[in-house]
Design an enzyme around this catalytic site. Sequence first.
Site, PDB file in Angstrom:
ATOM      1  N   SER A   1     -11.827   0.086 -49.190  1.00  0.00           N
ATOM      2  CA  SER A   1     -11.585  -1.076 -49.402  1.00  0.00           C
ATOM      3  C   SER A   1     -12.780  -2.195 -49.882  1.00  0.00           C
ATOM      4  CB  SER A   1     -10.907  -2.143 -48.147  1.00  0.00           C
ATOM      5  OG  SER A   1     -11.852  -2.175 -47.085  1.00  0.00           O
TER       6      SER A   1
ATOM      7  N   LYS B   1     -15.669  -6.470 -44.201  1.00  0.00           N
ATOM      8  CA  LYS B   1     -15.230  -7.081 -45.313  1.00  0.00           C
ATOM      9  C   LYS B   1     -16.462  -7.968 -45.703  1.00  0.00           C
ATOM     10  CE  LYS B   1     -10.922  -5.451 -45.168  1.00  0.00           C
ATOM     11  NZ  LYS B   1     -10.566  -4.710 -46.224  1.00  0.00           N
TER      12      LYS B   1
END
Length: 252
Positions: free
Chosen positions: A43, A104
Site C-alpha cells: 500500500s 500510511k
Amino acid sequence: MSTENKRQQGGLAETVRVVMHALIIALVIRTFLFQSFNIPSASMESTLLVGDYLFLSKYSYGYTHYSLPFSPPLFSGRIFGSEPKPGDVVVFRLPSDDSIDFIKRVIGLPGDRIQMIDGLLYINGTAVKRERADDFVDRDEGPRPVRVKRWRETLPNGVSYFTLDRIERSEYDNTQVYVVPPGHFFAMGDNRDNSADSRVPPARGGVGYVPFENLIGQAKMIFFSIGDEAPAWQVWRWPASLRWNRLFMIIR
C-alpha cells in the site's frame, strides 16, 4: 561450600544481572526511542516495499498507552504530544481493531477538507501539485516486471513524495469531501489504487479517520530490505534477494 562453587554461583549471578540490564535497556529503547517495523503489504509503494524493515521514532509525537509493550490501558491521551505534519509517514493502530498496526502517509489534519477528483488530490479546495515521474517497475507482481505510472506529489508545506497510479478511474479516484474531525488525521497510502486508507470507511475494511491517540511513531529509516518474498532469517538467500540500494535509506 567450596571456593570453586562460590565462583561458579557468582559468575551465574553476574550473567543474570547483565541479561536483566540488557532487557531493561532494550525495553526502554523500544518504549521511548525506537521500534522496528516491517512492511507486509504494497500500500505504500514505491516509497516502501514489501520486505522493507524500518525504524520508527517513538518520541516524534509523544506517547500513549499504545507506546507501551502489549498496550496496557494505563492512561488515556498523549504525553508530550505533538501533531504530525502533512507528509509524515506514520505507524498507527487501526481504529477499528487496535491489535493491528498500519503505516500510511499523513495528508490532512483537523479541519482540513480532503477530496480526490479524477485521481488528483485536493486539500481545502486546492489541487495538490502533481508532476509526472519515471514509471515504477514492479518486479514482485509476477514473472515479468510491470511498469506502473508514477507521479511526484508536493503538499502545500513543500513535502514531496512519489505516488502510484495503477488503475485509471479507480473507485477512489473520485470521492466525497472528507472533513477531518478534531483530534484525528487523514492518512493515505502512496500506492493510491491499492490502499484501504482514510478514503475507505471502516465498514468497508478501510481505516477512516485516525485518532491522534492511535499514533505509534514516525517512520524514519529503512535498515534492511529483502525481496523475492524471502524471510529475513533465511541468510543464505541474502546475496540474491537483498536490496542493497535500500539499506539505511531515509524515509521521505
